[in-house]
Scaffold this motif. Sequence first.
Motif, mmCIF file in Angstrom:
data_model
loop_
_atom_site.group_PDB
_atom_site.id
_atom_site.type_symbol
_atom_site.label_atom_id
_atom_site.label_comp_id
_atom_site.label_asym_id
_atom_site.label_seq_id
_atom_site.Cartn_x
_atom_site.Cartn_y
_atom_site.Cartn_z
ATOM 1 N N THR A 33 0.845 -1.191 0.000
ATOM 2 C CA THR A 33 0.000 0.000 0.000
ATOM 3 C C THR A 33 0.875 1.233 0.000
ATOM 4 O OG1 THR A 33 -1.711 -1.166 1.259
ATOM 5 C CG2 THR A 33 -1.832 1.240 1.207
ATOM 6 N N SER A 34 0.631 2.135 -0.933
ATOM 7 C CA SER A 34 1.405 3.376 -1.017
ATOM 8 C C SER A 34 0.820 4.428 -0.084
ATOM 9 C CB SER A 34 1.387 3.905 -2.449
ATOM 10 O OG SER A 34 1.901 5.229 -2.491
ATOM 11 N N ARG A 35 1.681 5.166 0.563
ATOM 12 C CA ARG A 35 1.250 6.315 1.358
ATOM 13 C C ARG A 35 1.766 7.627 0.747
ATOM 14 N NH1 ARG A 35 5.356 3.843 4.421
ATOM 15 N NH2 ARG A 35 7.109 5.255 4.858
ATOM 16 N N ASP A 36 2.184 7.565 -0.530
ATOM 17 C CA ASP A 36 2.732 8.742 -1.208
ATOM 18 C C ASP A 36 1.629 9.725 -1.606
ATOM 19 O OD1 ASP A 36 5.397 7.975 -1.071
ATOM 20 O OD2 ASP A 36 5.290 6.867 -2.964
ATOM 21 N N ALA A 37 1.990 10.994 -1.556
ATOM 22 C CA ALA A 37 1.089 12.055 -2.004
ATOM 23 C C ALA A 37 1.023 12.069 -3.537
ATOM 24 C CB ALA A 37 1.584 13.403 -1.486
ATOM 25 N N ILE A 84 0.655 -10.569 4.208
ATOM 26 C CA ILE A 84 1.729 -9.738 4.753
ATOM 27 C C ILE A 84 1.543 -8.339 4.185
ATOM 28 C CG2 ILE A 84 4.225 -9.378 4.854
ATOM 29 C CD1 ILE A 84 4.497 -12.442 4.390
ATOM 30 N N THR A 85 1.343 -7.360 5.039
ATOM 31 C CA THR A 85 1.028 -6.011 4.585
ATOM 32 C C THR A 85 2.232 -5.093 4.717
ATOM 33 O OG1 THR A 85 0.133 -5.480 6.777
ATOM 34 C CG2 THR A 85 -1.414 -6.240 5.101
ATOM 35 N N VAL A 86 2.462 -4.305 3.663
ATOM 36 C CA VAL A 86 3.607 -3.388 3.611
ATOM 37 C C VAL A 86 3.104 -1.982 3.305
ATOM 38 C CG1 VAL A 86 5.783 -2.832 2.457
ATOM 39 C CG2 VAL A 86 5.128 -5.229 2.784
ATOM 40 N N SER A 87 3.438 -1.035 4.160
ATOM 41 C CA SER A 87 3.186 0.374 3.869
ATOM 42 C C SER A 87 4.454 0.948 3.264
ATOM 43 C CB SER A 87 2.820 1.139 5.139
ATOM 44 O OG SER A 87 2.725 2.524 4.875
ATOM 45 N N ALA A 88 4.360 1.443 2.022
ATOM 46 C CA ALA A 88 5.541 1.876 1.282
ATOM 47 C C ALA A 88 5.457 3.361 0.961
ATOM 48 C CB ALA A 88 5.673 1.083 -0.010
ATOM 49 N N GLY A 89 6.587 4.044 1.109
ATOM 50 C CA GLY A 89 6.617 5.458 0.803
ATOM 51 C C GLY A 89 7.982 5.923 0.348
ATOM 52 N N TRP A 90 7.997 7.003 -0.402
ATOM 53 C CA TRP A 90 9.233 7.636 -0.863
ATOM 54 C C TRP A 90 9.334 9.000 -0.181
ATOM 55 C CZ3 TRP A 90 12.833 5.454 -4.207
ATOM 56 C CH2 TRP A 90 12.473 4.206 -4.721
ATOM 57 N N GLU A 91 10.461 9.225 0.500
ATOM 58 C CA GLU A 91 10.603 10.411 1.326
ATOM 59 C C GLU A 91 11.957 11.068 1.097
ATOM 60 O OE1 GLU A 91 10.069 8.981 5.290
ATOM 61 O OE2 GLU A 91 8.056 8.177 4.894
ATOM 62 N N ALA A 92 12.077 12.333 1.486
ATOM 63 C CA ALA A 92 13.352 13.055 1.405
ATOM 64 C C ALA A 92 14.178 12.696 2.632
ATOM 65 C CB ALA A 92 13.098 14.553 1.337
ATOM 66 N N LEU A 93 15.071 11.725 2.490
ATOM 67 C CA LEU A 93 15.909 11.264 3.592
ATOM 68 C C LEU A 93 17.252 11.987 3.577
ATOM 69 C CD1 LEU A 93 15.133 7.442 3.319
ATOM 70 C CD2 LEU A 93 13.959 9.170 4.694
ATOM 71 N N THR A 94 17.992 11.857 4.650
ATOM 72 C CA THR A 94 19.269 12.553 4.810
ATOM 73 C C THR A 94 20.245 12.203 3.693
ATOM 74 O OG1 THR A 94 18.992 12.548 7.198
ATOM 75 C CG2 THR A 94 21.215 12.926 6.353
ATOM 76 N N CYS A 95 20.871 13.208 3.095
ATOM 77 C CA CYS A 95 21.885 12.937 2.081
ATOM 78 C C CYS A 95 22.730 14.171 1.808
ATOM 79 C CB CYS A 95 21.255 12.442 0.781
ATOM 80 S SG CYS A 95 19.969 13.485 0.097
ATOM 81 N N THR A 96 23.915 13.921 1.243
ATOM 82 C CA THR A 96 24.819 14.954 0.746
ATOM 83 C C THR A 96 25.255 14.539 -0.649
ATOM 84 O OG1 THR A 96 26.859 13.916 1.542
ATOM 85 C CG2 THR A 96 25.663 15.318 3.108
ATOM 86 N N GLY A 145 -6.570 6.050 5.786
ATOM 87 C CA GLY A 145 -5.294 6.626 5.379
ATOM 88 C C GLY A 145 -4.146 6.335 6.318
ATOM 89 N N GLU A 146 -4.405 5.710 7.459
ATOM 90 C CA GLU A 146 -3.323 5.382 8.389
ATOM 91 C C GLU A 146 -2.745 4.008 8.059
ATOM 92 O OE1 GLU A 146 -4.442 5.873 12.445
ATOM 93 O OE2 GLU A 146 -4.776 8.031 12.259
ATOM 94 N N TYR A 147 -1.644 3.667 8.722
ATOM 95 C CA TYR A 147 -0.988 2.391 8.437
ATOM 96 C C TYR A 147 -0.557 1.700 9.723
ATOM 97 C CZ TYR A 147 2.925 5.608 9.046
ATOM 98 O OH TYR A 147 3.779 6.569 9.537
ATOM 99 N N ASN A 148 -1.206 2.011 10.828
ATOM 100 C CA ASN A 148 -0.733 1.522 12.123
ATOM 101 C C ASN A 148 -0.841 0.016 12.306
ATOM 102 O OD1 ASN A 148 -0.058 4.083 12.871
ATOM 103 N ND2 ASN A 148 -1.925 4.465 14.020
ATOM 104 N N ASN A 149 -1.652 -0.663 11.497
ATOM 105 C CA ASN A 149 -1.802 -2.106 11.651
ATOM 106 C C ASN A 149 -0.995 -2.912 10.633
ATOM 107 O OD1 ASN A 149 -3.493 -1.769 13.809
ATOM 108 N ND2 ASN A 149 -5.377 -1.904 12.619
ATOM 109 N N VAL A 150 -0.141 -2.261 9.867
ATOM 110 C CA VAL A 150 0.630 -2.993 8.859
ATOM 111 C C VAL A 150 1.735 -3.821 9.519
ATOM 112 C CG1 VAL A 150 0.192 -1.247 7.102
ATOM 113 C CG2 VAL A 150 2.294 -1.129 8.464
ATOM 114 N N ASP A 151 2.221 -4.793 8.779
ATOM 115 C CA ASP A 151 3.315 -5.636 9.265
ATOM 116 C C ASP A 151 4.669 -4.950 9.109
ATOM 117 O OD1 ASP A 151 1.352 -7.567 9.665
ATOM 118 O OD2 ASP A 151 1.731 -8.513 7.720
ATOM 119 N N ILE A 152 4.882 -4.333 7.946
ATOM 120 C CA ILE A 152 6.195 -3.769 7.599
ATOM 121 C C ILE A 152 6.000 -2.350 7.077
ATOM 122 C CG2 ILE A 152 8.248 -4.022 6.147
ATOM 123 C CD1 ILE A 152 7.542 -7.028 5.941
#
Length: 495
Positions: A33-37, A84-96, A145-152
């Motif tokens: 399941t995607s949580r992306d905007a 098996i449920t997966v909440s997947a998202g793409w985010e701005a993570l730390t980088c240089t 819209g929440e994902y609190n019950n997902v496995d991963i």
Amino acid sequence: MRTKTNRHLTRSLIAAACALACFSAEAAKIVITSRDAPGVGFNDPTPVAPVGGNTGTTLGQQRLNVYRYVADIWEKNLQSNVDITVSAGWEALTCTSSSAVLGSAGAWNLWHDFPGGKPGTWYPQALANKIAGVNLSGNEPEAPGEYNNVDIKTQFNVNLGNPGCLDGSPFYLGLDGNAGTKVNFVETLLHELGHGLGFAVSTVDTGTGYRYAADGSGFFPTGGLPSVWESFMFDNTKQKSWLQMSNAERKASAINPLQLAWTGANAVAGATMLKATQQVKTSSPAVGGSGVYDLSPSLFGPAVPNSGNLGVLANIAAQAGEAGPGCDPFNAANRAAAFGKVPVISRGGCAFAIKVKNAQDAGAVGVLLANNVAGAFTPGGTDSSVTIPSAGVSQAAGDALKAAIKAAVPYGSRLKPGTVAATFGIDNTRISGADGQGRPLLYTPATLARGSSVSHWDVTASPNLLMEPNINTDLGTVLTPPKDLTLPLLKDIGW
């Protein structure tokens, strides 16, 4: 990460008991399941050309195709009657520009004292569901819209490869493994989902040895419960499993290099796939200058043989302004020192392949790359122009080799100084990445790496394994021996 305790299970005990008695295990099903905007991550509409078997024509679709491809691999290797449920998202993570957090994944919910599990033991939810035969969080309400019950829960760096975020090294979204200098997303995701399925000791704080409290309130010196992992972790120095250890002993074991073995029967049986330990053997005219040192072949350049001549070893000097040893083209003095020889170059400052290529351009016939911290390592990277062999040795071995090179000089003549010659060898009595009893080793570097220490196979394993702390370029998508040990370990903990 959230936790669950047995007080949440009251409504599902009867259903769980029926599931255990009435059904046999089926092939697992992974629901993503995607949580992306809109416009972000999986929804990114940027046009792209199909690549490496990935037929998607937008960036978002290609990303989703990789997720589905990797999920299909896991489905074929696991059995569970519960999705098996997966909440997947793409985010701005730390980088240089030179480094980046690629992403992460983990079990979002944990359970103990559920039907079929070991009493008083933490399990990741996907595994707990499989053992109980029901979705243990299925009775809990969840807002839209929440994902609190997902496995991963997974998150990956949406900016990777852009200016300011590991410039020029984006995720490779092909399915064929031909990532080149890009980051292979198939292998990265396969690895991270392995953690989410339970390949991690997530309920022990490796910096203190404290366990996670039964009520999920945090890590404390007393009252915590062990992870299902701990009964399979055996420290050869203390001659104890982690179940038997004090907090202080677990803390020490997490930074006890090459001494923490996995004792699960499936992984131990599979460890026969590991190769004998490769070595470099040196001969010096100086007293005490000869030696034998373990080595880990680099993942680029020609294969390192089990026997044969390596060459005469050499030291190189620091060059003004360079980021680290060997990071710049060699100056005249270093070219003279390295020509026709094998320089010993310390890690740090730039990629391993850059150091080896600079040495090759200076006329070197091989390179030994010495760690700059305690412990073993495997030099990674890619460069198709590297044609000389190279390998990694420990910091202690590097220091000893450099000292031996200096000590040998007086044993020659003014025109021909004494030298240290090196050959390749193999120790057939020792398996790489395993202890003396053939049990595979967990990653326990002398300097704690939170999130990595203990929750990976050790980097000395050969061939390289999917669940080492680094995504190496020689990995595949087979999770079982003779290719890999990921699935045997997961079977040990209950999959």
